[in-house]
Design an enzyme around this catalytic site. Structure first.
Site, PDB file in Angstrom:
ATOM      1  N   ASN A 135       0.878  -1.162   0.000  1.00 28.67           N
ATOM      2  CA  ASN A 135       0.000   0.000   0.000  1.00 28.67           C
ATOM      3  C   ASN A 135       0.919   1.217   0.000  1.00 28.67           C
ATOM      4  OD1 ASN A 135      -1.773   2.068   0.490  1.00 28.67           O
ATOM      5  ND2 ASN A 135      -2.345   1.402   2.560  1.00 28.67           N
ATOM      6  N   LYS A 142       0.221   4.246  -0.383  1.00 27.70           N
ATOM      7  CA  LYS A 142      -0.381   5.461   0.190  1.00 27.70           C
ATOM      8  C   LYS A 142      -0.113   6.671  -0.725  1.00 27.70           C
ATOM      9  CE  LYS A 142      -0.246   3.319   4.668  1.00 27.70           C
ATOM     10  NZ  LYS A 142      -0.248   3.467   6.115  1.00 27.70           N
ATOM     11  N   HIS A 148      -9.675   1.556   4.140  1.00 30.77           N
ATOM     12  CA  HIS A 148      -8.463   1.718   4.947  1.00 30.77           C
ATOM     13  C   HIS A 148      -8.767   2.689   6.097  1.00 30.77           C
ATOM     14  CE1 HIS A 148      -4.440   2.841   6.190  1.00 30.77           C
ATOM     15  NE2 HIS A 148      -4.034   1.721   5.620  1.00 30.77           N
ATOM     16  N   GLU A 175      -7.176   5.056   7.272  1.00 35.10           N
ATOM     17  CA  GLU A 175      -6.893   6.464   6.960  1.00 35.10           C
ATOM     18  C   GLU A 175      -8.058   7.096   6.207  1.00 35.10           C
ATOM     19  OE1 GLU A 175      -3.066   5.759   5.144  1.00 35.10           O
ATOM     20  OE2 GLU A 175      -2.306   5.148   7.105  1.00 35.10           O
ATOM     21  N   GLU A 185      -6.197  -4.712  10.047  1.00 31.70           N
ATOM     22  CA  GLU A 185      -5.150  -3.740  10.360  1.00 31.70           C
ATOM     23  C   GLU A 185      -5.484  -2.996  11.653  1.00 31.70           C
ATOM     24  OE1 GLU A 185      -2.828  -2.572   6.572  1.00 31.70           O
ATOM     25  OE2 GLU A 185      -4.525  -1.222   6.752  1.00 31.70           O
ATOM     26  N   GLY A 199       1.902   2.193  10.712  1.00 30.94           N
ATOM     27  CA  GLY A 199       2.899   3.263  10.616  1.00 30.94           C
ATOM     28  C   GLY A 199       3.567   3.606  11.932  1.00 30.94           C
ATOM     29  N   SER A 224       2.735  -2.241  10.309  1.00 35.38           N
ATOM     30  CA  SER A 224       4.170  -2.370  10.604  1.00 35.38           C
ATOM     31  C   SER A 224       4.719  -3.760  10.306  1.00 35.38           C
ATOM     32  CB  SER A 224       4.464  -1.955  12.049  1.00 35.38           C
ATOM     33  OG  SER A 224       4.085  -0.602  12.257  1.00 35.38           O
TER      34      SER A 224
HETATM   35  P1  PGA Z   1       2.413   0.197   7.617  1.00 35.76           P
HETATM   36  O1  PGA Z   1       1.001   0.460   6.914  1.00 35.76           O
HETATM   37  O2  PGA Z   1       2.922  -1.113   7.082  1.00 35.76           O
HETATM   38  O3  PGA Z   1       3.260   1.362   7.233  1.00 35.76           O
HETATM   39  O4  PGA Z   1       2.147   0.115   9.088  1.00 35.76           O
HETATM   40  C1  PGA Z   1       0.096  -0.582   6.663  1.00 35.76           C
HETATM   41  C2  PGA Z   1      -1.154  -0.020   6.048  1.00 35.76           C
HETATM   42  O5  PGA Z   1      -1.587   1.066   6.437  1.00 35.76           O
HETATM   43  O6  PGA Z   1      -1.739  -0.658   5.135  1.00 35.76           O
END
Ligand code: PGA
Length: 250
Positions: free
Chosen positions: A10, A12, A95, A97, A167, A173, A213
């Site tokens: 992803n 982003k 997601h 976000e 998630e 993150g 992560s």
């Molecule tokens: P990350 O993000 O691996 O940077 O924690 C995962 C995601 O948001 O899909």
């Protein structure tokens, strides 16, 4: 039944079109693994050049969002048939976000999930709890609510091809990965829910990823769990580390 693992990046809001092509080329020789499905979910503006850049490889391209209407006066949005025509195979929906910063709710997401299926694009449907919810002990109640609402009216045949990404918001993150046991527990809970909503065969077929992560050093342990069928990878998908995650079994 053995489910094929699916490792999705992803990206982003990272990488301009030219940077995206450079990253695809940088990762090209690192992400070969015939035993897993590999997906790059990229910013909309990168889709066309990335589809071109991955041609002839094992990598499929996904979008990070889409709108549920077919076409029309929705300034700034992108429709499922446009993604399909560009060569997109997957779309991340829901997601955290997008749920948080762009106020996407489960009613909207349900429309998006149905439209993606109708258009021949596989949703990667995200769910997950906040730290507060985990501490309150309502993780599974919350995720059940998300999945039940998001899949309202979606058929068993469709769910068999669906990808669900678990998630935990506190792990995204932050460098704070869920333990393999925590991730397995929730992924198993999601599979049990699918069995309850549909049937055993559907629950056995649906692929459930862990995200938050995930990196080259923790991927193998997470992916060894029986109900974790892959990963949705943010930060580490932009680095050569992604190749190590894809080849977690080598
Ligand atoms: P990350 O993000 O691996 O940077 O924690 C995962 C995601 O948001 O899909």
């Amino acid at each position: 039944m053995s489910r094929r693992k699916i490792i999705a990046g992803n990206w982003k809001m990272n990488k301009s079109p030219s940077e995206a092509v450079a990253l695809v080329n940088e990762l090209k020789d690192l992400v070969n693994n015939d035993e897993v499905d590999v997906v790059y979910c990229v910013p909309a503006i990168d889709i066309v050049p990335v589809v071109e850049a991955v041609k002839g490889s094992n990598v499929a391209v996904g979008a990070e969002n889409m709108y549920f209407e077919e076409s029309g006066a929705y300034t700034g949005e992108i429709a499922a048939p446009m993604l399909k025509d560009a060569g997109v195979k997957y779309v991340i929906l829901g997601h955290s976000e997008r749920r948080d910063y762009f106020k996407e709710d489960d009613v909207l997401l349900n429309k998006k999930v149905k439209k993606a299926f109708e258009s021949g694009i596989t949703p990667i449907l995200c769910c997950g709890e906040s730290l507060e919810q985990r501490e309150l002990g309502v993780t599974m109640d919350w995720i059940r609510l998300q999945i039940k609402s998001d899949l309202d009216g979606v058929t068993a045949e469709q769910v068999k091809t669906l990808v669900i990404a678990y998630e935990p918001i506190w792990a995204i993150g932050t460098g704070k990965t869920a333990t393999a046991e925590q991730a397995q527990e929730v992924c198993k809970g999601i599979r049990d829910l699918i069995a309850e909503m549909y049937d055993e065969a559907t629950a056995e077929a649906v692929r459930i990823q862990y995200g938050g992560s995930m990196n080259a050093s923790n991927a193998a342990e997470l992916l060894a769990k029986p109900d974790i069928d892959g990963g949705l990878i943010g930060g580490a998908s932009l680095k050569p580390d992604f190749g190590k995650i894809v080849n977690y079994n080598k």
